[in-house]
Every structure is written in C-alpha cells, then in structure tokens.
Design an enzyme around this catalytic site. Sequence first.
Site, PDB file in Angstrom:
ATOM      1  N   SER A 188       0.828  -1.215   0.000  1.00  0.00           N
ATOM      2  CA  SER A 188       0.000   0.000   0.000  1.00  0.00           C
ATOM      3  C   SER A 188       0.853   1.253   0.000  1.00  0.00           C
ATOM      4  CB  SER A 188      -0.890   0.024   1.239  1.00  0.00           C
ATOM      5  OG  SER A 188      -1.874  -0.969   1.149  1.00  0.00           O
ATOM      6  N   GLU A 231      -2.490 -14.380   0.917  1.00  0.00           N
ATOM      7  CA  GLU A 231      -3.043 -13.505   1.946  1.00  0.00           C
ATOM      8  C   GLU A 231      -4.532 -13.770   2.134  1.00  0.00           C
ATOM      9  OE1 GLU A 231      -2.240  -9.347   1.366  1.00  0.00           O
ATOM     10  OE2 GLU A 231      -3.028  -8.843   3.337  1.00  0.00           O
TER      11      GLU A 231
END
Lengths: 414, 380
Positions: free
Chosen positions: A137, A254
Amino acid sequence: MSDNQASDTPEQAEFRARAREWLAANHPGRPPLRLPQGALEVSDPHALEWLRSWQKAAYDAGLVGCDYPTQVGGGGRTNCQTVANQEMFAAKTPYLVNVIGLGMGAPTVFFHAQEEMKQQWLPKLFSGEEIWCQGFSEPGAGSDLANQQTFAERDGDNWIINGHKVWTTLAHFASWMILLCRTSKDDKYNGLSYFVVPIKDAIGRGVTVRPLIKMTGETGFNEVLFDGLVIPDSYRLDEVGAGWKVAMTTLAHERNAGQMITPASGGMPLDEGSGVSTNDPASLARLARNQLRDGKRAADDEALRDEIVKMFIRSEAFRQNRRRTRVPELRDHAQRIPLQSKMIVTELQQDMAELALRIQGLGSTLSFTDDKAPDAGQWGLAYMNTFGITIAGGTNEIQRNILGERVLGLAKTK
Amino acid sequence: MEQPKNFGFGEDEAMLRDSARRFFSDNLPADRLHALVAAEFDPHRANQCKWDADLWKQVTELGWTAACVPEAEGGIGMPLVAAVALAEEAGRAGFPSPMLGTFNATFVLRGCDTDAARAALGAIAEGTSMTLAVTNSRGSLNAGDTDVQVDDSGRLTGSAHFVQDARKADRYLISARGANGVGLYIVERDADGLTVAPDVIVDVTRDQAILGFDNVSALEVAPPGAGQTALEAALPAMLCVLSADMVGAGEWLLQTTAEYARTRVQFDRPIGFFQAIKHPLVNLMVEIDNAKSLTYNAACAVDIGAEDQLTLARMAKAQASSMAVYSGSRAVQFHGGIGFTWECWVQMFFKRQLHSQVLLGDANHHRRQLADALIGPVAA
C-alpha cells in the site's frame, strides 16, 4: 478438529501423533506479559522476543514450514501444515509472530526467488529469527494497488529505490520487506516489479520507519520511506515487469486461496480465566448468559437470541464451506469458496464483536484498559481491530469485485 | 461420531447427481418448464395441477425414488446425501413432481418398524409415489397435531391441510389420532370417502390441497402412539431435502441473473459492471454456498446417526430459507421490468422459493429452536 483425523494419510497420521506428543510436553505456558490480540498489533520488544522464542521452538519441532522442501529449511512433507495447525490450535498455543513472512513472504519467495536466495531467506523466516513485512500500500495506491509510485531505478547490477509505503505491519521489527514497486512509467500493470529489500540493516541508509497509531491506540503498523536505498539485482523476484504476477501469488495466499497452507498457531485465551475467544460464537452465548441488562439476562432477550444464533449458523457454514472446498465432486468452481474466505471470516468476526457490544450494553463503553470492563474489554478492542482485516489484503469491496468478475464472469471494474 | 471428510459423497453419488443434471437439462429446460406450468396466465386458474407425469415415470424408472429405500425392501440403499443431490437438481430445474413427498414418506416409513411400512417402502422402490398428509388446519409444526381421527377399526375421519403435490402423489401417508395417541396410515388417492380439495397457490411448480376423510378405510403403518416418534425422527432428513431444493433453485436464480447482468447493457456497459449489481450477486453466491455446505453437513450427520443431526438440519433449513427469499428478490430486481412479468422464467423460481421457505418451518422458527439448543432456554 476430530473430523479431520478420520481420513489422515499415513504420513499425516504419523506426523499428527508426533506433533501432539511434542505439544503436550512443550507448551510455552502463560506469557510473562500481556499480549495484544494478534501478531499484527505486537509493538513491545519483550512481547516480540517471547513470541519469537515460541515460533523458534515450534519450527525446530517441525511444526512450521512442514510442506516446504528441506533444501529451503522446510520439513519436506506433504499436506502436513494443516495437521500442524490443527494440533497447535487444539493445544491452545500462542500465535506465530512472523505472520506476514509466513503467510505472504514465504510462498512468494518460494515460487519466484532464485534458489540461493530461497536458501538464505526462508530458514530464518520460518524460525522467526528474521521478521518480514509487506510493502504494497501507498498513499495513492490502496484498492487501486497497481497505481504504485515507489520507483526502482536500475543502476548496473543494483537498483535504487525511492518512495513511500503505508500501513506496513511489523516494519519496526522487520529485517526484510516484500516490495511491489514501479520500474517503468510506460505501462500501469507491466511496469511493476517485485523485490525483497532489507529494512533493519538499512535504517538510516535509505530507509526510515515511522510508527502509525491505530484507532485503538495501539501501534504495530508504520509508514516506510525509501530515499535512495540501494539493493543488488539478486533481490529481485521473477522478471523485471512481472511484479503484478508475483503480487498475485502474495495476494492469493493472503486471502487463504494460495497453494501453500500458511503455518498458524493460536487458540491460547488472551486473558487467563476470561476464556474469551472473539472468533467463537459460543463465547457470545456465554457472555449473554452472564450479562445482566436491567435485571434480566441478555440471553433471555428474544431479539439478541436470534442474532446470536445467526452467528452460530454463519460460523458453522464457514467451517463446512472449507470442508466442501476439499471435495471436488461438491464444488462448482475451484476458486468460488476459497476466494470468499477472507471476506467471510473477517465480516463474521466484525459482526460477532459488534453484537457482543450490544449484549454488554453500557458495559461496552469501558475500554480494555479499565479493570471493570466486561470480558476484559476484548470485544470492543476486537471490533475496532476487525476493520484492519476487512480493509487489509484488498478491501472486502475489492474481494466482491474479484468474486463477481472471476466466478460470475461480470464485467471488470478496472 | 466422526463425519467422513467428503460428507459421504462418493463416486456413486456424484454419478447419480451428474445424470440427474443431464436429465433435467435435456428434458426440462426453463423454457419447457414455463410452457408446461405457466402457459396459462390467469392467476385464478393457478390451482390447476400442471406437470409432466411421463417425466415423473421416467424418474422413478431411473431409480431415484428407490435411492433411499433399503436394499432389503427392494431399494438401492444409498445415503441421504444422494437424495439431497437429487433434490438439489430437481430444485435447479423447478421440477413439478411428488419427489420431495416421496422422499419424506420414505424417511418416515424407515422409522416405522412394521411389515406394512416395509411393504410400503417396497412399493416406493417399484415406482409408487407418496406425499405426507400430517399438517392440521392451523399449519402446526408439532408432529403430534392432526385434525384426523382414527377409530378402533382403523378408519379415518377429519381433514389434513397443506398437503404438498396432493394431486400428483399416488398415495398419502397420514397422521391420525386414536385413543392411544398418533398413528400413521396409508390411503390411496382414489379411496372411497376421500376428497381432495385443491388450494389456489402462488407457486406454479407445485400443487397443494386439503384432504377430507369421511370414514376412509386405511392401512396402518405405525400404531397409535408410535406415529409422532417416527415423524420426529424423520424431520432432519426432510429438512435436508427441502433445503437442497432451495439450494438448487437459488443457484438457477443466481446463474440466470448473472447471465442477464453479463449481457444486458445500460449506460454503454453490461449492468454487471456496476457494483450495485455485482456485490449483491456475490452476496447471494455466499448465501447459497453457506446453505449448500450446511445441507450436506446435516445430511451426512443423519447418515452416520449423529446426535446433533436435528441442530445441524435446522441450521441448514434456516440458512436455506433466508437465502431462498434473497435469491428470488435479487433475481427479479436485477432483471428490471422484464423480471416483473409473468413471461419471464424468473417468476417460477421466485415463487417456488417463497413456497419452500415456509414449508416445515421458516428461518425464524428454526432459529428459535436453535437458540434453545445453543444458548439455553429462556429463564422463567
């Protein structure tokens, strides 16, 4: 747990027996300090050291990385990580602290790094000696992950990295980061590349780590600034320009939809005696039986009873969906249930915690730092922390896009 | 008691399911179903019993209704998960038939330890269809409540209500109260003294009727006092096949609506591009998967005789019922104006789902029962 045992392979059965025996003799006991609810919130170095020694012990006993080849520090077994996880949960062990490394770093390195780098990185990742973090991110790249601005520029056999990463869990302890960044401005997706970069050893030499404070008041995640960090080309995973493909390996794992099962332990109650597990609807039922509201048990309120039962149903459905995923005759589309997994489990935890607050009534106003808080304030803390998981790893809105597009064939958002 | 990992759903069950899926796609695609049951659009004539009796005959010849009849009675002796798979395919096709009723009768008869019950199971294996007539005029879900009385000579008087597919089934399995409690009885559809008064129902893929009994001679399959136990013991299996029907119909609604969202263009894009459509369709998929997994789990629990089978079956029915309504509502809404028409096939499945959700107790009913089991009874 027991429904798994019935159809163990001979290897799994043998492994299960050894794991169970080892766990019975080597449970680390109660921690000497108060641990946060999960590895994502660990910020105290003493908590880190205690958890790291548990992970090392579990790794040395063969319970972590079981299904990776022995050449890279794994156990060389087949489908045994699931068994190890089941036995560790049943033994109510602490969680494994190197959670980003085990869940995302290890499979990504394993499928995409050069052989000698796998051998260098993976054993210390499995043992917890080296903590890993994830640099995906950015301030301008959240749900639109491919909008990466952090840039790696080639300089002979090296790369020079400049940029800004955010929400970087465990960066304050990390030795290594898996890094998605841009190597070309000409193409949004094919201009991305993937690296492993040093963090701890490079602090002050191109890397700055600053803590970010969560809404709970806890730390645990960070922002990481790169200012001319130099790394060798051997730290690159896969081809230049193949970063998006490598990132898909990371994200699949994930979201619990990858090829490798993530090593995971847990099950240890956070507070001795309270027995609160914010993942278990039985804890909600117990809370409702013990909680008086205006002189009446919360468990006698018809509206709350109905809501609690819905949580039991969702929880059982989640378990049975996972079971059905492993029965090829009963699944309609191989990715249909695995891709739901992250979204379902995080929303279930969020909704259970929120319901607990209404069961507690005014008691829910008390912080976990107030001794009078019911169930040690764990539900309120859990409720806030669940937003970390409904947002992280691709928000649940992005998960719904992915499911709609890949499974139902609906028109793509991007 | 441990459940097998694969829900006991092996190669035989998968082959049977796949052949059922082919059978329905060959013989009862949605356009043919619409022509069969919805050619008449006057709602006041919806009490007509529209079905393809020949298709049903083929189904019995394929042995589907013999699947759960024990081998000793001439059946195939397959597990409940096989019937669940067949019910799922029947639901996906919106199949008008006495299939669920025949399965239900099979489950009840298996719990009646009498020669007459065994003979009735043998008849099912040979292709006789049945349906349950065990509900009173108030729609009570208590297995002991019945408006039918049985006299000392075994003759029935009174009425049974909400009887499913009453004009399709060959025989009825009736609960009736005698001096010593509730017993179970079989009556042929054309028996003297029996009247079949059709209800006008919304669902175009089923029929429903009130049975009137006026001193009707009946075959006793469970003596007075044994009937309630047999009905209660069969409840988990009955909940499973009904839930499976809703799962199949829900999947048809999901796939049909997804196909529409892939092809219908507005604002220069297929409407599935818009998250106002995309995300609820994903939510529906989740609800269907939850219902399906809970249904196979409950059926497997029945197959191994697990103690928690009723709890698990109630979870399946509660989830399937709430999913059923959601699947119908989203399918109509996302089809837009066309979805609101009689002509659109969606209406048939929408109505079947609304009908199924309340049979054998709706989601609220089962969650209330589950609350007692999972949280404990409400304090006095």
